[in-house]
Design a protein around this motif. Structure first.
Motif, PDB file in Angstrom:
ATOM      1  N   ARG B 124      16.338  -1.239   8.758  1.00 59.80           N
ATOM      2  CA  ARG B 124      15.485  -2.296   9.301  1.00 59.80           C
ATOM      3  C   ARG B 124      15.584  -3.517   8.414  1.00 59.80           C
ATOM      4  N   PRO B 125      15.399  -4.696   9.014  1.00 62.66           N
ATOM      5  CA  PRO B 125      15.410  -5.890   8.162  1.00 62.66           C
ATOM      6  C   PRO B 125      14.241  -5.838   7.174  1.00 62.66           C
ATOM      7  N   ASP B 126      14.424  -6.499   6.016  1.00 62.27           N
ATOM      8  CA  ASP B 126      13.429  -6.416   4.953  1.00 62.27           C
ATOM      9  C   ASP B 126      12.042  -6.867   5.393  1.00 62.27           C
ATOM     10  N   ALA B 127      12.002  -7.941   6.194  1.00 62.86           N
ATOM     11  CA  ALA B 127      10.711  -8.480   6.618  1.00 62.86           C
ATOM     12  C   ALA B 127       9.924  -7.393   7.356  1.00 62.86           C
ATOM     13  N   GLU B 128      10.678  -6.590   8.133  1.00 64.09           N
ATOM     14  CA  GLU B 128      10.018  -5.549   8.902  1.00 64.09           C
ATOM     15  C   GLU B 128       9.578  -4.408   7.989  1.00 64.09           C
ATOM     16  N   ALA B 129      10.407  -4.117   6.977  1.00 67.97           N
ATOM     17  CA  ALA B 129      10.095  -3.008   6.082  1.00 67.97           C
ATOM     18  C   ALA B 129       8.857  -3.299   5.243  1.00 67.97           C
ATOM     19  N   ALA B 130       8.561  -4.586   5.033  1.00 71.69           N
ATOM     20  CA  ALA B 130       7.430  -4.933   4.181  1.00 71.69           C
ATOM     21  C   ALA B 130       6.110  -4.705   4.913  1.00 71.69           C
ATOM     22  N   ARG B 131       6.177  -4.465   6.211  1.00 69.64           N
ATOM     23  CA  ARG B 131       4.955  -4.289   6.968  1.00 69.64           C
ATOM     24  C   ARG B 131       5.105  -3.055   7.849  1.00 69.64           C
ATOM     25  N   VAL B 132       4.169  -2.123   7.742  1.00 72.67           N
ATOM     26  CA  VAL B 132       4.238  -0.907   8.556  1.00 72.67           C
ATOM     27  C   VAL B 132       2.945  -0.799   9.351  1.00 72.67           C
ATOM     28  N   VAL B 133       3.090  -0.535  10.635  1.00 73.04           N
ATOM     29  CA  VAL B 133       1.909  -0.382  11.485  1.00 73.04           C
ATOM     30  C   VAL B 133       1.954   0.997  12.127  1.00 73.04           C
ATOM     31  N   PHE B 134       0.867   1.757  11.963  1.00 76.41           N
ATOM     32  CA  PHE B 134       0.778   3.028  12.683  1.00 76.41           C
ATOM     33  C   PHE B 134      -0.672   3.238  13.094  1.00 76.41           C
ATOM     34  N   GLY B 135      -0.852   3.712  14.333  1.00 73.70           N
ATOM     35  CA  GLY B 135      -2.205   3.897  14.854  1.00 73.70           C
ATOM     36  C   GLY B 135      -2.982   2.608  14.706  1.00 73.70           C
ATOM     37  N   GLU B 136      -4.133   2.677  14.077  1.00 77.93           N
ATOM     38  CA  GLU B 136      -4.945   1.480  13.885  1.00 77.93           C
ATOM     39  C   GLU B 136      -4.787   0.926  12.474  1.00 77.93           C
ATOM     40  N   VAL B 137      -3.739   1.392  11.810  1.00 81.18           N
ATOM     41  CA  VAL B 137      -3.567   1.022  10.406  1.00 81.18           C
ATOM     42  C   VAL B 137      -2.409   0.037  10.257  1.00 81.18           C
ATOM     43  N   GLU B 138      -2.618  -0.941   9.393  1.00 84.76           N
ATOM     44  CA  GLU B 138      -1.598  -1.934   9.094  1.00 84.76           C
ATOM     45  C   GLU B 138      -1.402  -1.949   7.590  1.00 84.76           C
ATOM     46  N   VAL B 139      -0.187  -1.723   7.144  1.00 88.71           N
ATOM     47  CA  VAL B 139       0.069  -1.761   5.704  1.00 88.71           C
ATOM     48  C   VAL B 139       0.995  -2.939   5.432  1.00 88.71           C
ATOM     49  N   ASP B 140       0.570  -3.821   4.519  1.00 92.65           N
ATOM     50  CA  ASP B 140       1.433  -4.937   4.133  1.00 92.65           C
ATOM     51  C   ASP B 140       1.821  -4.736   2.674  1.00 92.65           C
ATOM     52  N   PHE B 141       3.074  -4.339   2.470  1.00 93.59           N
ATOM     53  CA  PHE B 141       3.494  -3.998   1.104  1.00 93.59           C
ATOM     54  C   PHE B 141       3.670  -5.242   0.243  1.00 93.59           C
ATOM     55  N   SER B 142       3.927  -6.395   0.889  1.00 95.17           N
ATOM     56  CA  SER B 142       4.097  -7.595   0.064  1.00 95.17           C
ATOM     57  C   SER B 142       2.749  -8.052  -0.482  1.00 95.17           C
ATOM     58  N   LEU B 143       1.671  -7.786   0.269  1.00 96.79           N
ATOM     59  CA  LEU B 143       0.339  -8.203  -0.194  1.00 96.79           C
ATOM     60  C   LEU B 143      -0.435  -7.059  -0.843  1.00 96.79           C
ATOM     61  N   HIS B 144       0.158  -5.845  -0.872  1.00 95.25           N
ATOM     62  CA  HIS B 144      -0.554  -4.655  -1.354  1.00 95.25           C
ATOM     63  C   HIS B 144      -1.856  -4.463  -0.576  1.00 95.25           C
ATOM     64  N   GLN B 145      -1.748  -4.578   0.707  1.00102.92           N
ATOM     65  CA  GLN B 145      -2.961  -4.567   1.500  1.00102.92           C
ATOM     66  C   GLN B 145      -2.891  -3.497   2.576  1.00102.92           C
ATOM     67  N   VAL B 146      -3.973  -2.724   2.712  1.00100.93           N
ATOM     68  CA  VAL B 146      -4.038  -1.723   3.767  1.00100.93           C
ATOM     69  C   VAL B 146      -5.247  -2.037   4.635  1.00100.93           C
ATOM     70  N   LEU B 147      -5.003  -2.245   5.917  1.00103.85           N
ATOM     71  CA  LEU B 147      -6.084  -2.568   6.856  1.00103.85           C
ATOM     72  C   LEU B 147      -6.222  -1.447   7.875  1.00103.85           C
ATOM     73  N   ARG B 148      -7.469  -1.092   8.186  1.00109.45           N
ATOM     74  CA  ARG B 148      -7.675  -0.150   9.280  1.00109.45           C
ATOM     75  C   ARG B 148      -8.681  -0.790  10.229  1.00109.45           C
ATOM     76  N   PRO B 213      -4.253  15.702  11.908  1.00109.02           N
ATOM     77  CA  PRO B 213      -3.573  14.435  11.605  1.00109.02           C
ATOM     78  C   PRO B 213      -2.470  14.139  12.623  1.00109.02           C
ATOM     79  N   ARG B 214      -2.253  12.839  12.841  1.00106.19           N
ATOM     80  CA  ARG B 214      -1.178  12.442  13.756  1.00106.19           C
ATOM     81  C   ARG B 214      -0.071  11.689  13.040  1.00106.19           C
ATOM     82  N   HIS B 215      -0.327  11.249  11.819  1.00107.86           N
ATOM     83  CA  HIS B 215       0.697  10.477  11.104  1.00107.86           C
ATOM     84  C   HIS B 215       1.158  11.167   9.819  1.00107.86           C
TER      85      HIS B 215
END
Lengths: 514, 228
Positions: B124-148, B213-215
């Protein structure tokens, strides 16, 4: 000088006889010299008496040599020095001769006797050393404890005529004699034995049979633990051989320990080989049965999902073949599991883990099979870590949940709950329906026992038997009952054990780097 | 799906037959081999984009193949194995295989795994790898941020590191050893229970139902699989 040497001599040659020999020697010299009295000077005569002292000292020892010295001076004075046949001294310098002769005789006698003793002591030590070397060689080559026992008994018999008894711990930790030998060993010696086992120093008690012997209990200290006790009954005089006995005990314990480890290694090897054989037979069987089942299942599935689609009826049939293949696979799995659990000691790959995770994996594995039965889970997140083989416990949950869906009416909820007791954790799987037949509650865990033989539900009565085998291998227990509110319930307990410590970690603030 | 070549190493003809059929229907090209040796030769010839490997080959352990194959290719490897051989599965996964499928398996399961692995294999392109979305969760690795559900989730450094390792390998089965090595830096048995506890933490913080668990999926006795 050790007292024992004198005593040893005392045993070999009675006191009276030894001193008699001394007197005899003086008599022989005196009578032998009498005919030549006129031809011999007095100094020459003295020489012969001194010679007799040396001979007596060499052959019979110190005490008789003293007697010979004194007697020699007296006989010399009485028979050879004028005036003869009287102890009177007419010429004063003769008095000096007597004194010097006595001193020289005593000195020569003492020195000679001392040399003789040292020589005999050295010879005795060498004999013991040779015996020990021989024993060490024999023990190094021994392949059974009986041989060790035999060699030690022979050594002690040869060296000190001392009876002995080698006691080694039985599997139940009681000390048993390798071979019963007659000897003055106390029947009450068990107290002595326990003391000897727990200590490191040898113990010594009177034999109590009037023989005057003492029983020495020598602990056989191994590298990791006590390996037994060697009992030796020694006579009073032999008791200075303590260091030697300790060396002997060290030799014996090394030999016994070596044999023990050889045995352990062999047993482990045999078990490993049989375990390998067993598991390779079962894997081969599993592979051979699963391969055609996989083909059957996959080929039927490819008919079901194939395009263009088959006519409806044909597709239904293909679907049925697929489902039946899956069911056969489940039964084969159960049979192989049972074979594995019953074919020998169960090898658990235990690790500390949360039960919640194992339940989650079981639910994931069951997938659609649980559809139509709402599942209520309670108390799992609060459980401590348990030491268990996750693969096997997952099997238990799968079997119990599958049973619960099979025997309860559609739509009936399944309840999975957990409670922590004093030393165990109890997990329950309860379902609706008619529950277990009350007369069979204690038999449902037996192999090929079906709760409701008349039902159309498939199954062979293996599932619960597998559960029991797995739970028991974990040191737990399992039971079935019908709760008062209806339905059936299976409950199993697992020991709590001592979970490893868990260090908690501080939270990082939101948005801050990790 | 795409024009990747798939190498199927399996000694049972009937299994090869339906697997090949299913893959070809998906528009994939399939090359076959019956033994480990043949598989290695064939892999060198056809440069596969994905290898499907049977664990019970007649000429030896599948992990030997994977070790040889990994020496020159990073293409994903999907292993077909019988149940109750966790030990072999761990061996082949540690050797570098990506996923396994337990026999018997349905065509649906097979295709889902193959698709996931091919997607991953493309990278995957790097920009995409820096952000992972699953279920209601969003992980932004560049910002060290996890949102649910749009709200920040507090994670400890180890939880975050574990999430990062898992999220970087979606669909791949990671063995306990691999995860311990990646997160704790050592794969000793002393701290293996920590791994389970921390996966539990992630489930409680990020899953809807931590018991189902689903993820963050458990591969019992083997390891974990993160599923988007």
């Amino acid at each position: 000088m050790p007292l024992s040497i004198l005593l040893t001599e005392g045993r070999n040659c009675a006191h009276g006889r030894r001193y008699g020999l001394a007197v005899l020697a003086c008599g022989v010299v005196a009578l032998g010299l009498l005919p030549f009295r006129t031809h011999l000077d007095l100094p020459n005569t003295v020489m012969f008496f001194l010679l007799s002292v040396v001979i007596v000292a060499v052959t019979v020892g110190r005490g008789p040599a003293v007697l010979t010295s004194v007697l020699g001076v007296a006989l010399f004075d009485f028979l050879f020095v004028p005036p003869r046949f009287s102890f009177e001294v007419s010429y004063a310098p003769h008095l000096l001769t007597f004194v010097v002769m006595l001193v020289v005789s005593l000195l020569v006698g003492q020195l000679t006797a001392g040399l003789r003793l040292m020589a005999s002591e050295a010879a005795r030590r060498e004999r013991v050393a040779q015996g020990l070397y021989g024993l060490a060689r024999e023990l190094a080559g021994a392949v059974a404890v009986e041989q060790v026992d035999e060699s030690v008994a022979r050594f002690l018999q040869d060296q000190w005529q001392a009876p002995c008894r080698l006691l080694l711990p039985a599997p139940d930790e009681r000390l048993l004699a390798v071979r019963e030998r007659s000897g003055p060993f106390l029947e009450t010696a068990s107290v002595l034995l326990t003391q000897a086992r727990s200590g490191l120093r040898p113990l010594r008690v009177p034999a109590g049979d009037g023989s005057g012997r003492h029983v020495h209990a020598l602990p056989l200290a191994g590298a990791t633990r006590n390996r037994g006790v060697l009992m030796v009954a020694l006579e009073e005089g032999d008791e200075d051989i303590g260091p030697l006995l300790e060396a002997l005990a060290a030799l014996v314990s090394t030999a016994v320990e070596r044999l023990h480890f050889v045995e352990v290694a062999q047993a482990a090897q045999v078990e490993a080989v049989s375990e390998r054989l067993r598991s390779s037979i079962l894997s081969a069987l599993s592979h051979d049965v699963r391969t055609p089942l996989t083909a059957l299942y996959g080929l039927a599935d490819s008919l079901v999902v194939g395009s263009p689609p088959l006519p409806d009826e044909a597709r239904d049939i293909a679907g049925a073949i697929r489902d039946q293949a899956l069911r056969v696979n489940g039964m084969v799995g159960n049979l192989l599991d049972m074979a594995r659990l019953q074919s020998g000691p169960v090898h658990l790959r235990k690790e500390w883990q949360p039960v919640e995770e194992v339940v989650g994996a079981s639910l994931q594995l069951l997938g659609k099979a649980l559809d139509g039965h709402p599942l209520r889970v309670s108390g799992l997140a609060e459980l401590p870590l348990l030491d268990l083989d996750a693969v096997l416990i997952e099997r238990v949950f799968c079997n119990l949940l599958e049973n619960a869906t099979k025997y309860s009416p559609p739509g009936a909820p399944i309840v999975l709950s957990a409670t922590t007791g004093a030393s165990t954790v109890e997990l329950q799987v309860a379902s609706g329906g008619s529950g277990f037949p009350p007369d069979k509650l204690d038999r449902v865990f037996e192999l090929f026992e079906r709760g409701q033989p008349e039902t159309a539900e498939p199954g062979m009565g293996i599932g619960l038997a597998i559960c029991r085998a797995i739970i028991e291998a974990h040191g737990g227990s399992i039971r079935a009952f019908n709760p008062p509110e209806g339905g059936g319930c299976v409950a199993f307990c697992l020991p709590l054990g001592n979970p490893p410590p868990i260090e908690s970690e501080a939270l990082v603030l939101e948005g801050e780097g990790a | 799906m795409n024009d990747a070549m798939i190498l199927l190493i399996e000694d049972e003809r009937q299994i090869r037959r339906f697997v090949r059929g299913a893959l070809e229907k998906e528009g994939l090209r399939v090359s076959e081999a019956e033994t480990r040796r043949e598989g290695l030769v064939e892999a060198g010839r056809c440069q596969p984009g994905l290898v499907i490997l049977d664990l019970g080959l007649p000429d030896g352990d599948g992990s030997l193949f994977v070790a040889d194959f990994r020496a020159w290719s990073s293409a994903p490897v999907l292993v077909l194995s019988a149940r109750s051989t966790e030990h072999d599965k761990i061996g082949v996964l540690d050797a570098g295989a990506d996923d396994y499928l337990t026999k018997p398996f349905s065509i649906g399961e097979l295709l889902a795994r193959v698709r996931a692995l091919l997607r991953r294999g493309r990278g995957r392109p790097d920009a995409e790898a820096a952000r992972v979305v699953f279920g209601e969760v969003e992980v932004d690795f560049s910002l060290h941020q996890v949102l649910r559900r749009g709200e920040l989730v507090r994670l400890t450094p180890l939880e975050y590191r574990l999430l990062a390792v898992l999220a970087a390998n979606p669909g791949k089965v990671m063995t306990h050893r691999q995860l311990l090595q990646a997160v704790w830096g050592q794969a000793t048995g002393d701290n293996s229970h920590y791994l389970r506890i921390y996966v539990g933490h992630l489930r409680h913080k990020l899953e809807d139902d931590p018991a189902q668990p689903r993820h963050f999926l458990t591969e019992t006795g083997v390891g974990y699989r993160f599923q988007l």
